[in-house]
Design an enzyme around this catalytic site. Structure first.
Site, PDB file in Angstrom:
ATOM      1  N   GLU A  41       0.916  -1.248  -0.095  1.00  0.00           N
ATOM      2  CA  GLU A  41       0.149  -0.007   0.100  1.00  0.00           C
ATOM      3  C   GLU A  41       0.913   1.344   0.019  1.00  0.00           C
ATOM      4  O   GLU A  41       2.131   1.374   0.454  1.00  0.00           O
ATOM      5  CB  GLU A  41      -0.899  -0.056   1.213  1.00  0.00           C
ATOM      6  CG  GLU A  41      -0.334  -0.187   2.477  1.00  0.00           C
ATOM      7  CD  GLU A  41      -0.187   0.811   3.456  1.00  0.00           C
ATOM      8  OE1 GLU A  41      -0.233   2.111   2.883  1.00  0.00           O
ATOM      9  OE2 GLU A  41      -0.059   0.724   4.603  1.00  0.00           O
ATOM     10  N   ARG A  66       0.752  -2.371  12.283  1.00  0.00           N
ATOM     11  CA  ARG A  66      -0.190  -3.105  11.344  1.00  0.00           C
ATOM     12  C   ARG A  66      -0.546  -2.552  10.018  1.00  0.00           C
ATOM     13  O   ARG A  66      -1.483  -2.817   9.527  1.00  0.00           O
ATOM     14  CB  ARG A  66      -1.061  -3.983  11.793  1.00  0.00           C
ATOM     15  CG  ARG A  66      -0.923  -4.832  13.216  1.00  0.00           C
ATOM     16  CD  ARG A  66      -2.033  -5.394  13.667  1.00  0.00           C
ATOM     17  NE  ARG A  66      -2.556  -6.416  13.067  1.00  0.00           N
ATOM     18  CZ  ARG A  66      -1.804  -7.678  12.929  1.00  0.00           C
ATOM     19  NH1 ARG A  66      -0.698  -7.848  14.048  1.00  0.00           N
ATOM     20  NH2 ARG A  66      -2.191  -8.611  12.333  1.00  0.00           N
ATOM     21  N   CYS A  71       7.824  -1.689  -2.199  1.00  0.00           N
ATOM     22  CA  CYS A  71       8.764  -2.529  -2.294  1.00  0.00           C
ATOM     23  C   CYS A  71      10.036  -2.386  -1.465  1.00  0.00           C
ATOM     24  O   CYS A  71      10.430  -3.299  -0.733  1.00  0.00           O
ATOM     25  CB  CYS A  71       9.470  -2.648  -3.618  1.00  0.00           C
ATOM     26  SG  CYS A  71      10.038  -1.021  -4.217  1.00  0.00           S
ATOM     27  N   HIS A 110      12.565  -0.185  -8.321  1.00  0.00           N
ATOM     28  CA  HIS A 110      11.867  -1.400  -7.852  1.00  0.00           C
ATOM     29  C   HIS A 110      13.140  -2.143  -6.981  1.00  0.00           C
ATOM     30  O   HIS A 110      14.515  -2.593  -7.467  1.00  0.00           O
ATOM     31  CB  HIS A 110      11.346  -2.457  -8.612  1.00  0.00           C
ATOM     32  CG  HIS A 110      10.718  -3.600  -7.824  1.00  0.00           C
ATOM     33  ND1 HIS A 110       9.851  -3.519  -7.051  1.00  0.00           N
ATOM     34  CD2 HIS A 110      11.093  -4.944  -7.939  1.00  0.00           C
ATOM     35  CE1 HIS A 110       9.510  -4.564  -6.634  1.00  0.00           C
ATOM     36  NE2 HIS A 110      10.097  -5.438  -6.977  1.00  0.00           N
ATOM     37  N   ASP A 125      11.086 -11.719  -3.754  1.00  0.00           N
ATOM     38  CA  ASP A 125      10.308 -10.440  -3.786  1.00  0.00           C
ATOM     39  C   ASP A 125       8.806 -10.386  -3.190  1.00  0.00           C
ATOM     40  O   ASP A 125       8.049 -11.017  -3.804  1.00  0.00           O
ATOM     41  CB  ASP A 125      10.408  -9.944  -5.289  1.00  0.00           C
ATOM     42  CG  ASP A 125       9.800  -8.593  -5.490  1.00  0.00           C
ATOM     43  OD1 ASP A 125       9.248  -7.914  -4.640  1.00  0.00           O
ATOM     44  OD2 ASP A 125       9.846  -8.104  -6.785  1.00  0.00           O
TER      45      ASP A 125
END
Length: 289
Positions: A41, A66, A71, A110, A125
């Site tokens: 998110e 939480r 990435c 990334h 990943d």
């Protein structure tokens, strides 16, 4: 001094209770559980909040609060956990090709991991959103490799590898990477761009994903999609702030930021989709008047 990894908190967060020996079986178990429990998110960039990628901040956000992340947050946390378990692991950088196959020379924004086990190398990943891996892949060319979700393969080879996913009957490029180790400075610079630059895709759109067993869940702005096996995706357009909050909380398991920060942004997303907020409830005076 090396920061302490909260293994107990991480294992509780993802529901892991197996062997912690640095074996392929352990890596496979962690790799399946992590993206099923911790959402991808981008709420912090979307809300103009910082994305801190030091280990203490990652553990506070993803374990204690939480929340989820993108990435760098997912894979830096997994890297720290694997190192604590005495895996040999290094961080890599990749250029995203998914939905942009002509961008071969684009920036490497990334992060993924390379893990060496028993004389073989694997890529791991857990932070690629709606198509993140749910199993490590052996670093070898042109071999179809199944995961609990899609089938993948690696093409090319040193210096440049390409990850591809089998969608229906065709192979689609996901990202290109090299196996040379990226530096913390590389990640800090890229993270600063992704989290603060107006040109970053994470500043302008809501993107959320989770990969529980047998499913992929994806939320892009107010479009909530559930993918399950070979069946047609189930699409639901969310029509209110309350509905979006419920999906984020219940379906993706995210403990939401303060409503005074989040709700105006959700309302803005809905307005951009042509959905106006409902009229305010009438006050008792208005009803009586």
């Amino acid at each position: 001094m090396r920061q302490k990894v909260n293994l107990k908190g991480y294992f509780e967060r993802i529901g892991f209770a197996g062997s912690i020996a640095p074996t392929l079986a352990t890596l496979e178990s962690l790799h399946a559980l992590h993206p099923a429990a911790i959402a991808f998110e981008n709420l912090n960039p979307l809300l103009g909040l910082p994305v801190n990628i030091d280990l203490a901040s990652l553990q506070t956000k993803l374990l204690t609060e939480r929340r989820g992340g993108y990435c760098y947050e997912h894979n830096l946390l997994l890297k720290a956990v694997l190192e604590e378990l005495e895996f040999t692991v290094r961080g890599l950088a990749a250029r995203v090709l998914w939905n942009n196959p002509d961008n071969v020379a684009g920036p490497a924004h990334h992060m993924l991991l390379a893990v060496d086990i028993g004389g073989s190398s694997y890529i791991a990943d857990v932070g690629f959103g709606g198509l993140t891996l749910t199993a490590p892949l052996k670093l070898k060319t042109d071999a179809e490799q199944t995961t609990p979700h899609e089938t993948f393969r690696l093409t090319g080879g040193d210096p440049v590898w390409q990850l591809e996913s089998k969608i229906a009957d065709s192979w689609r490029p996901v990202y290109a990477f090299e196996t040379s180790e990226a530096t913390p400075g590389d990640y800090e610079a890229s993270n600063a761009f992704l989290s603060t630059d107006p040109a970053s895709q994470f500043r302008g759109e809501l993107r959320v994903a989770l990969s529980p067993a047998g499913q992929r869940l994806a939320l892009r702005n107010n479009r909530f999609t559930t993918y399950a096996g070979d069946s047609e995706p189930a699409v639901r357009l969310l029509g209110s702030v309350a509905e979006m909050r419920e999906v984020l909380s219940s379906n993706f398991g995210i403990q939401l930021p303060a409503s005074e920060l989040l709700d105006p942004k959700l309302a803005e997303i809905l307005a951009a989709a042509g959905i106006e907020p409902p009229p305010p409830e009438p006050t008792p005076e208005a009803v009586e008047g």
